[in-house]
Write an enzyme that holds these catalytic residues in place. Structure first.
Site: not given
Ligand code: CA2
Length: 148
Positions: A92, A14-15, A22, A79, A85, A82, A116, A27, A103, A105-107, A112
């Site tokens: 499963d 998601p997202n 954004r 990836n 978490h 959210a 997370r 990210y 797995e 994650h970008l960040s 954080r």
């Molecule tokens: O760091 C990552 O890749 C995460 O999986 C990104 C998730 C976050 O919930 C995880 O804790 C860490 C969120 C992705 C949201 O991506 C956005 C990208 C641009 C603008 C807003 C959100």
């Protein structure tokens, strides 16, 4: 007849479709389409067939995962955003299909918010990469190439 290349699925949750639009300080500036194109090209160079998916829905991600064994997928790079978490259901599904996964994650999720820091996916992952930005997906593919 030429042999099919090993198939690797890159799945984003998601997202992540908002990437590049954004929160670039967290990210990065690349869009998801940019990242996916880079990974497909890297796959070609490595001799892997990389296919990319994204869903904002937990059930959608689970359906994608369930279809992987029937599509001769050898490895998954995920990836889960959210859902990492929160989602026992996703954990499963990954356990249920019994395919190796990395797995990503970008960040650096550990730098954080505390919510997370826990991942439902890490315990059964082959490896976990975080904090490398979009390069993390590429490092995962390099590892996949060496391990299959
Ligand atoms: O760091 C990552 O890749 C995460 O999986 C990104 C998730 C976050 O919930 C995880 O804790 C860490 C969120 C992705 C949201 O991506 C956005 C990208 C641009 C603008 C807003 C959100």
């Amino acid at each position: 007849m030429s042999e099919a290349l090993p198939k690797v699925w890159v799945i984003n949750g998601p997202n992540l479709n908002l990437l590049g639009r954004r929160e670039p300080h967290i990210y990065g500036h690349q869009t998801l389409a940019d990242i996916e194109k880079t990974l497909e090209d890297q796959g070609t160079a490595l001799g892997l067939q990389v296919e990319c998916f994204q869903s904002n829905h937990e059930g959608g991600l689970i359906d994608i995962l369930h279809s992987a064994p029937g599509k001769a997928v050898r490895f998954i790079v995920i990836n889960a955003g959210a859902y990492t978490h929160t989602s026992i259901a996703l954990a499963d599904a990954l356990a249920g299909i019994a395919l190796p996964y990395i797995e990503v994650h970008l960040s650096n999720v550990h730098a954080r918010e505390p919510f997370r820091h826990h991942s439902y996916l890490s315990a059964k992952a082959q490896a976990v990469l975080c904090g490398f930005g979009s390069a993390g997906y590429g490092y995962a593919l390099d590892f996949v190439r060496k391990s299959i």
